[in-house]
Write a protein that holds these residues in place. Structure first.
Motif, short mmCIF file in Angstrom:
data_model
loop_
_atom_site.label_atom_id
_atom_site.label_comp_id
_atom_site.label_asym_id
_atom_site.label_seq_id
_atom_site.Cartn_x
_atom_site.Cartn_y
_atom_site.Cartn_z
N LEU A 44 -2.95 73.10 -70.82
CA LEU A 44 -1.53 73.40 -70.99
C LEU A 44 -0.90 73.84 -69.68
O LEU A 44 0.22 73.45 -69.34
N LEU A 45 -1.62 74.67 -68.91
CA LEU A 45 -1.08 75.12 -67.63
C LEU A 45 -0.99 73.97 -66.63
O LEU A 45 -0.07 73.93 -65.79
N ALA A 46 -1.92 73.02 -66.73
CA ALA A 46 -1.84 71.84 -65.87
C ALA A 46 -0.60 71.01 -66.22
O ALA A 46 0.08 70.48 -65.33
N PHE A 47 -0.31 70.90 -67.51
CA PHE A 47 0.92 70.21 -67.92
C PHE A 47 2.15 70.93 -67.37
O PHE A 47 3.07 70.30 -66.84
N PRO A 82 -2.66 64.32 -66.72
CA PRO A 82 -3.87 63.77 -67.34
C PRO A 82 -4.70 64.84 -68.05
O PRO A 82 -5.52 64.51 -68.92
N ALA A 83 -4.48 66.11 -67.72
CA ALA A 83 -5.26 67.19 -68.33
C ALA A 83 -5.04 67.29 -69.82
O ALA A 83 -5.87 67.87 -70.54
N LEU A 84 -3.93 66.72 -70.33
CA LEU A 84 -3.71 66.76 -71.78
C LEU A 84 -4.81 66.00 -72.52
O LEU A 84 -5.01 66.22 -73.72
N GLY A 85 -5.51 65.14 -71.83
CA GLY A 85 -6.62 64.42 -72.45
C GLY A 85 -7.80 65.31 -72.80
O GLY A 85 -8.74 64.86 -73.47
N ASP A 103 -10.52 75.65 -71.88
CA ASP A 103 -10.07 74.33 -71.45
C ASP A 103 -8.70 74.00 -72.02
O ASP A 103 -7.89 73.33 -71.37
N ASP A 104 -8.42 74.43 -73.25
CA ASP A 104 -7.11 74.18 -73.84
C ASP A 104 -6.02 74.88 -73.04
O ASP A 104 -4.97 74.31 -72.75
N VAL A 143 -5.82 74.09 -79.78
CA VAL A 143 -4.53 73.40 -79.88
C VAL A 143 -4.69 72.18 -80.78
O VAL A 143 -5.48 71.27 -80.50
N THR A 144 -3.93 72.18 -81.87
CA THR A 144 -3.94 71.03 -82.77
C THR A 144 -2.63 70.23 -82.71
O THR A 144 -2.62 69.05 -83.06
#
Length: 690
Positions: free
Chosen positions: A39-42, A95-98, A34-35, A79-80
């Motif tokens: 990132l790819l969605a961003f 919105p995927a960063l959420g 999911d992480d 991802v931190t």
């Protein structure tokens, strides 16, 4: 920028341990994939990446090595941190960063991201720092950000947000320490309700918005506030008298350019200033541009001794300047300009020995300029213009070797029974009053010509001062380097204001000659002596060789003599000389000197050239009455021969040649009009004549 960077630096240095602790906490388990998908969605929502910051994104499955990505958590595979500040990225925030459930730091500042903040960011339960400053984001700030219980740093400044400030930021974000929403278009009240608590809030920056309403009394609930900046909004109501007295750690308070008023129907400043006495750490206070009424309290000098800057300009404060103000001994910046202050300037201001800038302009001050001002040796700027001051300029000003801007223009006292108003300085003794400003001293000049001592350019006083007291370029005129102890200038060297860059003495009653030493000031950039009664020739020798002077105004005096087309004089317009009927010369727009109409510039000719000119002259003059055209031929031949001289020192410049031809055309036109065709011209007017 300095005003914004200082609190940011404090946070990033002092709160790193908190970020580290939050990073290692374990949130609910979420698939690692999911992480990567988030990132790819961003990346898919990025429309431009001019610097190629994201060029390595998606090229390998190991997203922890992608630019800006830092991993941690279980197996160090989550991802931190996502830090992509200042990359110039364009697009929208996905919105995927959420879904980056382990992220603690999200920094997308200094890009060109547009659109709205996705409400999904409110699901980042581990988030401690969110910075989206200096983008093109718009719309409303989502209330879901108030759900971030661990958030202690939030910077959304420098965008295009509108709507109101979510109340949840004050009521739910109990960990919040730094909140910066400045430079947007936010409207409505500051929603800090009485029942809300933000106990850890230290920095609250809301300047340059469209906020209205009153300063919320609930600010006192954040008892460790250090920095409040509400400047340039539409806040109204009385300055609170029971808020700031409960903020003992307050250091910076900026309330300028709102619609605030003083107590008692805008007549009483005492309650507000009295409430600041408990702010023992206060360093800067700005209340400019509120149209505040009332008098300066007699106890103003009892404000915290650490106060460095006091901005009260652009108000309606009346009455005298209290002598007690001298108790602010650590003040470096005092601005009381554009008020209704009257009476005299208290001589006790000399106790403020750290003062670097003094603005008292555009008031109703009377009397003489105190000699004691010349004892404030760090002064770099003095503005006393636009008052009713009279009397001499104190000779003690010659002690101010760091003075770079001196503004004394527009001073006069109005007397009903006097046909001629008194102005600064008193007519009858003006010469020495100007000459001390530039009393030559080679020791001082040599010391100022060393590279480390050359004054930097001085900007007009800013509307918003940097919190540290420095200007945006990091330089404050008259200030000594940090850590360097104050040193009293050597009494032998401190003989002149040779560091002056800006000198405005216009609209007074100065008489006599303008000393050449003023024009010879080594760093003078602007000189204005217009609308006085100065007379005699301009100090053209000094003006021609000046390498620093850029602007000058000599208009409306009684100057006389020739103005050469050289040095800074060549770059001035005719308006700089108008109102001086005795001036003439080569500058476009002013009269040509009469002596130049009948006598050309003489230059030596080699013997062969003399013979040629003489032969032609004899042939033409053999006629009974040579015409003006005949003599014009002789002069043109002579001018051409002068231009062929071997030595550059003997050759005229192009400006000289053009000037000679212009004068010759004027002579021909004049003789043609006078004699019906120019029948004769005296040979004594020739260039060749002696």
């Amino acid at each position: 920028m300095a005003k914004l960077l200082i609190p940011i630096i404090i946070f990033h240095v002092g709160l790193v341990p908190i970020a580290i602790a939050a990073a290692v906490a374990a949130p609910p388990a979420v698939p690692v994939d999911d992480d990567r998908a988030a990132l790819l969605a961003f990346l898919s929502n990025v429309s431009a990446d001019p610097g190629g910051a994201l060029a390595d994104w998606g090229r390998s499955p190991g997203f922890c090595n992608w630019t800006g990505v830092m991993c941690g958590g279980p197996g160090r595979r989550r991802v931190t941190q996502l830090v992509l500040s200042g990359k110039g990225i364009r697009g929208v925030i996905s919105p995927a960063l959420g879904r980056l459930s382990f992220v603690t730091v999200l920094d997308l500042s200094g890009n060109a991201l547009a659109g709205a903040i996705p409400p999904e960011l409110g699901a980042l339960s581990m988030l401690t720092q969110l910075s989206l400053t200096n983008n093109l984001l718009e719309g409303e700030i989502p209330a879901s950000l108030g759900l971030l219980q661990k958030l202690y740093y939030l910077d959304l400044s420098g965008n295009r947000f509108s709507g109101g400030i979510p109340q949840t930021l004050f009521c739910n974000c109990s960990a919040l320490q730094y909140l910066d929403l400045a430079n947007n278009s936010l409207a409505g009240d500051i929603p800090y309700a009485d029942e809300c608590r933000a106990p850890n809030l230290r920095f609250l920056l809301l300047w340059s918005n469209d906020l209205s309403g009153v300063i919320p009394p609930a600010l006192a609930n954040s008892s460790i506030l250090e920095w409040i900046d509400f400047e340039s909004n539409y806040l109204a109501g009385e300055l609170p008298s029971q808020v700031f007295d409960r903020l003992p750690r307050l250091q910076f308070l900026y309330l300028s350019y709102n619609n605030l008023s003083s107590h008692g129907g805008n007549t009483d400043l005492d309650p507000f200033f009295n409430s600041l006495r408990n702010c023992t750490r206060l360093q800067e206070l700005e209340l400019a541009g509120n149209d505040l009424g009332g008098r300066l309290p007699p106890f103003i000098g009892s404000l915290p001794r650490g106060l460095r800057q006091l901005h009260l300009e652009d108000n309606a404060i009346s009455g005298p300047i209290p002598a007690n103000i001298s108790g602010l001994v650590n003040l470096t910046y005092l601005n009381l300009s554009n008020n209704l202050l009257n009476g005299s300037i208290p001589p006790a201001v000399s106790r403020m020995q750290r003062l670097e800038r003094l603005y008292l302009s555009n008031n109703l001050l009377t009397g003489e300029i105190p000699r004691s001002i010349g004892e404030i040796l760090h002064l770099g700027l003095v503005d006393l213009s636009g008052n009713r001051l009279a009397g001499p300029i104190p000779d003690t000003f010659s002690n101010l070797t760091q003075l770079r801007r001196l503004m004394l223009h527009h001073n006069r006292s109005h007397r009903r029974h006097s046909a001629e108003p008194r102005r600064l300085p008193q007519p009858g003794n003006p010469g020495p009053l100007v000459q001390w400003i530039a009393r030559p001293d080679p020791t001082v000049r040599r010391s100022l010509e060393q590279p480390e001592a050359v004054p930097q350019p001085l900007e007009q006083p800013p509307g918003r001062a940097a919190p540290s007291g420095a200007q945006q370029d990091g330089h404050d005129p008259g200030a000594r380097p940090v850590g360097e102890p104050a040193r009293r200038p050597d009494p032998v060297a401190a003989r002149s204001c040779v560091a002056l860059e800006y000198l405005n003495l216009s609209r007074n009653a100065l008489r006599g000659a303008l000393p050449a030493s003023v024009a010879a000031l080594p760093f003078l950039r602007v000189l204005d002596v217009s609308r006085n009664a100065l007379s005699g020739p301009l100090p053209v020798a000094s003006l021609q060789v000046s390498t620093s002077l850029r602007e000058a105004n000599f208009s409306y005096n009684n100057f006389s003599g020739a103005v050469p087309n050289a040095g800074v004089l060549a770059n001035l317009s005719a308006s700089a000389f108008e109102g001086n009927p005795g001036l003439c010369g080569y500058v476009s727009g002013i009269a040509v000197c009469e002596s130049e109409r009948g006598r050309r510039r003489r230059r030596p000719l080699v013997p062969a050239a003399i013979g040629i000119v003489a032969a032609v002259s004899l042939m033409l003059c053999a006629r009974e009455l040579p015409t003006a055209a005949d003599m014009a031929v002789v002069e043109l031949i002579e001018l051409g021969l002068v231009c062929t001289q071997y030595s550059p020192a003997l050759r005229p410049t192009m400006a000289d040649v053009c000037h000679e031809i212009t004068l010759l055309k004027e002579d021909l036109s004049r003789h043609s009009a006078d004699d019906g065709g120019g029948r004769s011209i005296s040979t004594k007017d020739s260039l060749f004549s002696n």
